[in-house]
Motif scaffolding. Structure first.
Motif, PDB file in Angstrom:
ATOM      1  N   ILE A   1       0.867  -1.182   0.000  1.00 18.29           N
ATOM      2  CA  ILE A   1       0.000   0.000   0.000  1.00 18.29           C
ATOM      3  C   ILE A   1       0.901   1.228   0.000  1.00 18.29           C
ATOM      4  N   ASP A   2       0.568   2.185  -0.827  1.00 17.54           N
ATOM      5  CA  ASP A   2       1.323   3.434  -0.875  1.00 17.54           C
ATOM      6  C   ASP A   2       0.329   4.591  -0.874  1.00 17.54           C
ATOM      7  N   ILE A   3       0.780   5.725  -0.367  1.00 17.04           N
ATOM      8  CA  ILE A   3      -0.093   6.889  -0.225  1.00 17.04           C
ATOM      9  C   ILE A   3       0.563   8.098  -0.875  1.00 17.04           C
ATOM     10  N   ALA A   4      -0.225   8.834  -1.639  1.00 16.63           N
ATOM     11  CA  ALA A   4       0.209  10.106  -2.211  1.00 16.63           C
ATOM     12  C   ALA A   4      -0.681  11.206  -1.631  1.00 16.63           C
ATOM     13  N   LYS A   5      -0.075  12.349  -1.416  1.00 18.35           N
ATOM     14  CA  LYS A   5      -0.795  13.504  -0.877  1.00 18.35           C
ATOM     15  C   LYS A   5      -0.881  14.548  -1.984  1.00 18.35           C
ATOM     16  N   MET A   6      -2.098  14.972  -2.289  1.00 21.25           N
ATOM     17  CA  MET A   6      -2.358  15.845  -3.429  1.00 21.25           C
ATOM     18  C   MET A   6      -3.036  17.131  -2.958  1.00 21.25           C
ATOM     19  N   THR A   7      -2.487  18.272  -3.353  1.00 20.86           N
ATOM     20  CA  THR A   7      -3.101  19.555  -3.019  1.00 20.86           C
ATOM     21  C   THR A   7      -3.561  20.218  -4.308  1.00 20.86           C
ATOM     22  N   MET A   8      -4.871  20.370  -4.415  1.00 18.02           N
ATOM     23  CA  MET A   8      -5.442  20.974  -5.612  1.00 18.02           C
ATOM     24  C   MET A   8      -5.448  22.491  -5.457  1.00 18.02           C
ATOM     25  N   ARG A   9      -5.124  23.169  -6.514  1.00 18.31           N
ATOM     26  CA  ARG A   9      -5.171  24.634  -6.484  1.00 18.31           C
ATOM     27  C   ARG A   9      -6.630  25.080  -6.457  1.00 18.31           C
ATOM     28  N   PRO A  10      -6.911  26.278  -5.960  1.00 15.04           N
ATOM     29  CA  PRO A  10      -8.288  26.786  -6.013  1.00 15.04           C
ATOM     30  C   PRO A  10      -8.709  26.969  -7.477  1.00 15.04           C
ATOM     31  N   LEU A  11      -9.874  26.457  -7.817  1.00 19.85           N
ATOM     32  CA  LEU A  11     -10.347  26.484  -9.200  1.00 19.85           C
ATOM     33  C   LEU A  11     -11.703  27.168  -9.292  1.00 19.85           C
ATOM     34  N   SER A  12     -11.895  27.946 -10.333  1.00 18.94           N
ATOM     35  CA  SER A  12     -13.176  28.634 -10.525  1.00 18.94           C
ATOM     36  C   SER A  12     -14.213  27.651 -11.075  1.00 18.94           C
ATOM     37  N   PRO A  13     -15.476  27.931 -10.834  1.00 21.34           N
ATOM     38  CA  PRO A  13     -16.535  27.078 -11.394  1.00 21.34           C
ATOM     39  C   PRO A  13     -16.443  26.973 -12.925  1.00 21.34           C
ATOM     40  N   ASN A  14     -16.095  28.076 -13.601  1.00 23.93           N
ATOM     41  CA  ASN A  14     -15.973  28.044 -15.067  1.00 23.93           C
ATOM     42  C   ASN A  14     -14.835  27.123 -15.500  1.00 23.93           C
ATOM     43  N   PHE A  15     -13.696  27.193 -14.801  1.00 25.10           N
ATOM     44  CA  PHE A  15     -12.571  26.319 -15.131  1.00 25.10           C
ATOM     45  C   PHE A  15     -12.979  24.857 -14.940  1.00 25.10           C
ATOM     46  N   ILE A  16     -13.634  24.563 -13.826  1.00 27.24           N
ATOM     47  CA  ILE A  16     -14.047  23.188 -13.525  1.00 27.24           C
ATOM     48  C   ILE A  16     -14.996  22.665 -14.598  1.00 27.24           C
ATOM     49  N   GLU A  17     -15.985  23.468 -14.975  1.00 28.85           N
ATOM     50  CA  GLU A  17     -16.950  23.039 -15.982  1.00 28.85           C
ATOM     51  C   GLU A  17     -16.262  22.753 -17.318  1.00 28.85           C
ATOM     52  N   LYS A  18     -15.371  23.622 -17.742  1.00 30.29           N
ATOM     53  CA  LYS A  18     -14.650  23.426 -19.005  1.00 30.29           C
ATOM     54  C   LYS A  18     -13.745  22.195 -18.921  1.00 30.29           C
ATOM     55  N   TYR A  19     -13.052  22.044 -17.795  1.00 25.81           N
ATOM     56  CA  TYR A  19     -12.163  20.885 -17.610  1.00 25.81           C
ATOM     57  C   TYR A  19     -12.957  19.588 -17.717  1.00 25.81           C
ATOM     58  N   VAL A  20     -14.082  19.502 -17.041  1.00 30.43           N
ATOM     59  CA  VAL A  20     -14.897  18.285 -17.080  1.00 30.43           C
ATOM     60  C   VAL A  20     -15.420  18.038 -18.488  1.00 30.43           C
ATOM     61  N   ASP A  21     -15.940  19.070 -19.134  1.00 27.79           N
ATOM     62  CA  ASP A  21     -16.444  18.906 -20.507  1.00 27.79           C
ATOM     63  C   ASP A  21     -15.352  18.425 -21.460  1.00 27.79           C
ATOM     64  N   ASP A  22     -14.176  19.041 -21.371  1.00 30.28           N
ATOM     65  CA  ASP A  22     -13.073  18.711 -22.285  1.00 30.28           C
ATOM     66  C   ASP A  22     -12.466  17.331 -22.019  1.00 30.28           C
ATOM     67  N   ASN A  23     -12.566  16.835 -20.784  1.00 29.43           N
ATOM     68  CA  ASN A  23     -11.843  15.619 -20.401  1.00 29.43           C
ATOM     69  C   ASN A  23     -12.733  14.473 -19.932  1.00 29.43           C
ATOM     70  N   TRP A  24     -14.038  14.595 -20.080  1.00 32.20           N
ATOM     71  CA  TRP A  24     -14.959  13.621 -19.513  1.00 32.20           C
ATOM     72  C   TRP A  24     -14.631  12.183 -19.925  1.00 32.20           C
ATOM     73  N   HIS A  25     -14.324  11.957 -21.190  1.00 29.96           N
ATOM     74  CA  HIS A  25     -14.081  10.583 -21.638  1.00 29.96           C
ATOM     75  C   HIS A  25     -12.859   9.960 -20.967  1.00 29.96           C
ATOM     76  N   GLU A  26     -11.893  10.770 -20.578  1.00 30.59           N
ATOM     77  CA  GLU A  26     -10.694  10.259 -19.907  1.00 30.59           C
ATOM     78  C   GLU A  26     -10.877  10.144 -18.397  1.00 30.59           C
ATOM     79  N   ILE A  27     -11.706  10.997 -17.798  1.00 30.61           N
ATOM     80  CA  ILE A  27     -11.786  11.047 -16.326  1.00 30.61           C
ATOM     81  C   ILE A  27     -12.995  10.331 -15.741  1.00 30.61           C
ATOM     82  N   GLN A  28     -13.911   9.876 -16.565  1.00 32.56           N
ATOM     83  CA  GLN A  28     -15.161   9.323 -16.030  1.00 32.56           C
ATOM     84  C   GLN A  28     -14.961   8.072 -15.175  1.00 32.56           C
TER      85      GLN A  28
END
Length: 187
Positions: free
Chosen positions: A115-142
């Motif tokens: 078992i291994d653990i990684a610690k991830m800190t996400m930068r603050p993201l705007s709702p518009n950025f999040i919506e575009k990111y999900v739309d553009d990458n949905w097939h890879e991230i679903q």
């Protein structure tokens, strides 16, 4: 990951009910670490116990990953784009842990685990950025817990990452390789 290192293997879906296992273990107050381990073990054992597939000496690798928030709660794979956007909004500006587990089974019993653990800190993201990111990458991230693939555009989401890239991608690969060398499956 296994393809990228030139390992020859046969991939098989274990078809376990991951959500039922997670819920059962959460109800038993198991740690995120134990949940990831039990999911990986369930996958490895399900395939390893298939008489028509596994002969003596066949190693079966199962792996899984849990995303744990700072408050101890978990995120699962998103059901749709809306849930993916909600998950990223929850992670925005915060730190979470990815707990990746790998279990090797042989002849229907677990023989090795890591078992291994990684610690991830996400930068603050705007709702518009999040919506575009999900739309553009949905097939890879679903199918990704956390709704990102760090090896692609998902890297844009992060301010800080601590841990192995392989662990982040879903498997403690270096430990798996060490075990395969130890067992002489890689020489």
């Amino acid at each position: 990951m296994l393809d990228n290192i030139g390992l020859h293997y046969t991939a098989m879906a274990a078809n376990i009910d991951e959500q039922a296992i997670i819920e059962s273990l959460k109800n038993q107050k198991e740690s995120a670490r134990n949940i990831a381990d039990k999911l990986a073990e369930a996958k490895a054992l399900k395939i390893s116990r298939k008489q028509d597939y596994c002969s003596a000496g066949t190693l079966v690798l199962g792996s899984d990953q849990i995303l744990q928030l700072e408050d101890g709660s978990y995120l699962s794979k998103p059901r749709d784009k809306e849930e993916a956007a909600r998950h990223i909004s929850i992670l925005s500006g915060k730190t979470h842990r990815l707990i990746s587990a790998a279990v090797m089974a042989e002849e229907g019993r677990p023989i090795w685990r890591n078992i291994d653990i990684a610690k991830m800190t996400m930068r603050p993201l705007s709702p518009n950025f999040i919506e575009k990111y999900v739309d553009d990458n949905w097939h890879e991230i679903q199918y990704c817990v956390g709704c990102y693939q760090i090896e692609g555009p998902g890297a844009l989401l992060f301010a800080k990452i601590e841990g192995s890239q392989f662990t982040i991608m879903g498997m403690p690969l270096l430990a798996v390789i060490d075990y395969l060398f130890e067992r002489k499956f890689i020489a």
